[in-house]
Design a protein around this motif. Structure first.
Motif, PDB file in Angstrom:
ATOM      1  N   PHE A 166      49.609  44.838  46.636  1.00 13.06           N
ATOM      2  CA  PHE A 166      49.470  45.817  47.710  1.00 13.06           C
ATOM      3  C   PHE A 166      49.510  47.238  47.145  1.00 13.06           C
ATOM      4  CE2 PHE A 166      51.040  48.699  50.955  1.00 13.06           C
ATOM      5  CZ  PHE A 166      50.252  48.377  52.043  1.00 13.06           C
ATOM      6  N   ALA A 167      50.428  47.500  46.226  1.00 14.35           N
ATOM      7  CA  ALA A 167      50.534  48.828  45.624  1.00 14.35           C
ATOM      8  C   ALA A 167      49.253  49.183  44.859  1.00 14.35           C
ATOM      9  CB  ALA A 167      51.743  48.887  44.694  1.00 14.35           C
ATOM     10  N   LEU A 168      48.693  48.203  44.177  1.00 16.94           N
ATOM     11  CA  LEU A 168      47.453  48.418  43.427  1.00 16.94           C
ATOM     12  C   LEU A 168      46.296  48.726  44.374  1.00 16.94           C
ATOM     13  CD1 LEU A 168      46.041  48.302  40.673  1.00 16.94           C
ATOM     14  CD2 LEU A 168      45.845  45.830  40.953  1.00 16.94           C
ATOM     15  N   LEU A 169      46.181  47.943  45.445  1.00 15.16           N
ATOM     16  CA  LEU A 169      45.120  48.163  46.421  1.00 15.16           C
ATOM     17  C   LEU A 169      45.286  49.515  47.108  1.00 15.16           C
ATOM     18  CD1 LEU A 169      42.663  47.003  47.918  1.00 15.16           C
ATOM     19  CD2 LEU A 169      44.261  46.001  49.573  1.00 15.16           C
ATOM     20  N   ARG A 170      46.510  49.853  47.447  1.00 11.75           N
ATOM     21  CA  ARG A 170      46.762  51.133  48.116  1.00 11.75           C
ATOM     22  C   ARG A 170      46.327  52.305  47.242  1.00 11.75           C
ATOM     23  NH1 ARG A 170      52.306  53.529  50.930  1.00 11.75           N
ATOM     24  NH2 ARG A 170      51.617  55.685  50.964  1.00 11.75           N
ATOM     25  N   HIS A 171      46.656  52.253  45.966  1.00  8.79           N
ATOM     26  CA  HIS A 171      46.296  53.373  45.092  1.00  8.79           C
ATOM     27  C   HIS A 171      44.779  53.485  44.961  1.00  8.79           C
ATOM     28  CE1 HIS A 171      47.356  56.487  42.213  1.00  8.79           C
ATOM     29  NE2 HIS A 171      46.338  56.063  41.482  1.00  8.79           N
ATOM     30  N   ASP A 219      44.059  44.421  34.304  1.00 13.49           N
ATOM     31  CA  ASP A 219      42.883  43.569  34.506  1.00 13.49           C
ATOM     32  C   ASP A 219      43.269  42.244  35.157  1.00 13.49           C
ATOM     33  OD1 ASP A 219      41.005  45.370  33.035  1.00 13.49           O
ATOM     34  OD2 ASP A 219      42.362  44.893  31.412  1.00 13.49           O
ATOM     35  N   VAL A 220      44.418  41.693  34.756  1.00 11.18           N
ATOM     36  CA  VAL A 220      44.884  40.430  35.341  1.00 11.18           C
ATOM     37  C   VAL A 220      45.126  40.593  36.840  1.00 11.18           C
ATOM     38  CG1 VAL A 220      46.811  38.796  35.433  1.00 11.18           C
ATOM     39  CG2 VAL A 220      45.848  39.483  33.225  1.00 11.18           C
ATOM     40  N   HIS A 221      45.800  41.672  37.213  1.00  5.88           N
ATOM     41  CA  HIS A 221      46.102  41.896  38.629  1.00  5.88           C
ATOM     42  C   HIS A 221      44.840  42.264  39.427  1.00  5.88           C
ATOM     43  CE1 HIS A 221      50.336  41.771  37.445  1.00  5.88           C
ATOM     44  NE2 HIS A 221      50.596  41.651  38.740  1.00  5.88           N
ATOM     45  N   ILE A 222      43.898  42.943  38.816  1.00 10.97           N
ATOM     46  CA  ILE A 222      42.635  43.237  39.492  1.00 10.97           C
ATOM     47  C   ILE A 222      41.893  41.935  39.794  1.00 10.97           C
ATOM     48  CG2 ILE A 222      40.312  44.155  39.152  1.00 10.97           C
ATOM     49  CD1 ILE A 222      42.158  46.352  39.946  1.00 10.97           C
ATOM     50  N   ARG A 223      41.888  40.997  38.820  1.00 13.19           N
ATOM     51  CA  ARG A 223      41.230  39.709  39.053  1.00 13.19           C
ATOM     52  C   ARG A 223      41.875  38.981  40.225  1.00 13.19           C
ATOM     53  NH1 ARG A 223      40.905  39.400  33.328  1.00 13.19           N
ATOM     54  NH2 ARG A 223      42.765  38.059  33.227  1.00 13.19           N
ATOM     55  N   ARG A 224      43.204  38.989  40.275  1.00 11.84           N
ATOM     56  CA  ARG A 224      43.916  38.328  41.380  1.00 11.84           C
ATOM     57  C   ARG A 224      43.614  39.009  42.713  1.00 11.84           C
ATOM     58  NH1 ARG A 224      49.797  37.853  38.328  1.00 11.84           N
ATOM     59  NH2 ARG A 224      49.227  36.165  36.884  1.00 11.84           N
ATOM     60  N   LEU A 225      43.546  40.331  42.672  1.00 11.91           N
ATOM     61  CA  LEU A 225      43.273  41.087  43.891  1.00 11.91           C
ATOM     62  C   LEU A 225      41.860  40.805  44.398  1.00 11.91           C
ATOM     63  CD1 LEU A 225      44.736  43.130  45.694  1.00 11.91           C
ATOM     64  CD2 LEU A 225      43.769  44.963  44.302  1.00 11.91           C
ATOM     65  N   ARG A 226      40.909  40.694  43.491  1.00 11.84           N
ATOM     66  CA  ARG A 226      39.527  40.402  43.895  1.00 11.84           C
ATOM     67  C   ARG A 226      39.409  39.044  44.585  1.00 11.84           C
ATOM     68  NH1 ARG A 226      36.667  42.931  38.534  1.00 11.84           N
ATOM     69  NH2 ARG A 226      35.702  44.727  39.556  1.00 11.84           N
ATOM     70  N   LYS A 227      40.205  38.091  44.133  1.00 12.74           N
ATOM     71  CA  LYS A 227      40.150  36.761  44.753  1.00 12.74           C
ATOM     72  C   LYS A 227      40.581  36.803  46.219  1.00 12.74           C
ATOM     73  CE  LYS A 227      40.797  34.004  40.566  1.00 12.74           C
ATOM     74  NZ  LYS A 227      41.676  33.051  39.841  1.00 12.74           N
ATOM     75  N   LYS A 228      41.399  37.786  46.559  1.00 13.81           N
ATOM     76  CA  LYS A 228      41.895  37.891  47.928  1.00 13.81           C
ATOM     77  C   LYS A 228      41.116  38.900  48.759  1.00 13.81           C
ATOM     78  CE  LYS A 228      46.576  36.662  46.436  1.00 13.81           C
ATOM     79  NZ  LYS A 228      48.005  37.062  46.390  1.00 13.81           N
ATOM     80  N   VAL A 229      40.689  39.992  48.143  1.00 14.22           N
ATOM     81  CA  VAL A 229      40.028  41.074  48.878  1.00 14.22           C
ATOM     82  C   VAL A 229      38.515  40.889  48.928  1.00 14.22           C
ATOM     83  CG1 VAL A 229      39.587  43.569  48.896  1.00 14.22           C
ATOM     84  CG2 VAL A 229      41.863  42.711  48.331  1.00 14.22           C
ATOM     85  N   ASP A 230      37.928  40.354  47.860  1.00 15.75           N
ATOM     86  CA  ASP A 230      36.469  40.292  47.754  1.00 15.75           C
ATOM     87  C   ASP A 230      35.886  38.895  47.990  1.00 15.75           C
ATOM     88  OD1 ASP A 230      36.322  42.966  47.247  1.00 15.75           O
ATOM     89  OD2 ASP A 230      35.996  42.780  45.095  1.00 15.75           O
ATOM     90  N   GLU A 231      36.372  37.912  47.244  1.00 16.22           N
ATOM     91  CA  GLU A 231      35.711  36.607  47.218  1.00 16.22           C
ATOM     92  C   GLU A 231      35.569  35.935  48.586  1.00 16.22           C
ATOM     93  OE1 GLU A 231      37.310  34.044  44.240  1.00 16.22           O
ATOM     94  OE2 GLU A 231      36.939  35.477  42.606  1.00 16.22           O
TER      95      GLU A 231
END
Length: 222
Positions: free
Chosen positions: A153-158, A189-201
């Motif tokens: 959430f913090a990563l997405l918010r920023h 990069d690891v957390h971006i990949r995880r975030l993409r699986k939830k926000v994008d895919e």
């Protein structure tokens, strides 16, 4: 305070517009969904009073289009449709309130002020159909809640706060993990990949973009 009234009944539009004007608000009107979206794209409003039953585009379609285009204006449903499942649908889609016709005009005015007060006190960020509620620590896309960890959430918010801009890995390390140095790992990069699986895919259209050699950017597709 500028209000857009969207309803196909001219007598209703005139009645509400007159009352809101006398209450110190500025009003504009639209008789159908297409006209409402056209007006919203051209002018800035503080709130929309939106009927469900409209010729052409239904109210549901109007709100979905507003979300897709990043038109983050608060919406109060004002409709004769009073079934519980319809109220739930309207709120889950992102409506801020739901009023059933007929109503007491004083109640409408009170609800308008309540919604705008909540919005001022309850900051949110919207990028396309992605909405981030800072106080509730909640992110939704296309009205669906995203199951994010605190770090995600913090990563997405920023990224959202810098929407459209390239954010470097160094900046993300500092903002999200409090690291003023590069730890020599691929933690971002690891957390971006995880975030993409939830926000994008799950939604088909990517919002988190890699800027090769520079970092990442969050942006809705044009």
């Amino acid at each position: 305070m500028r209000i857009l009234i969207v309803d196909d009944d001219p007598k209703y539009r005139a009645f509400v517009c007159k009352g809101l004007t006398e209450s110190g608000m500025e009003c504009a009107v639209a008789a159908d969904g297409e006209d409402a979206l056209k007006v919203l794209r051209e002018r800035t409003f503080d709130l929309v009073l939106l009927d469900v039953n409209l010729p052409g585009l239904q109210g549901w379609d109007v709100l979905e289009a507003m979300h897709r285009e990043g038109l983050g204006v608060p919406v109060i449903w004002v409709t004769a449709r009073d079934a519980l499942d319809e109220r739930i649908r309207g709120l889950r889609m992102g409506g801020d309130d739901y009023i059933v016709k007929p109503f007491a005009f004083a109640e409408l005015v009170a609800r308008i002020h309540a919604v705008l007060r909540r919005r001022r006190e309850h900051p949110r960020c919207r990028v396309g159909d992605l909405e981030i509620d800072y106080m509730e620590t909640l992110a939704t896309r296309d009205g669906e809640a995203l199951d994010l960890t605190r770090t995600e959430f913090a990563l997405l918010r920023h990224l959202a706060e810098k929407q459209g801009e390239t954010v470097t890995r160094t900046e993300l390390l500092q903002a999200v993990w409090g690291m003023g140095f590069d730890p020599g790992t691929n933690i971002v990069d690891v957390h971006i990949r995880r975030l993409r699986k939830k926000v994008d895919e799950p939604f088909g259209s990517p919002m988190i973009h890699t800027v090769r050699g520079a970092g990442y950017a969050l942006a809705a597709d044009d």
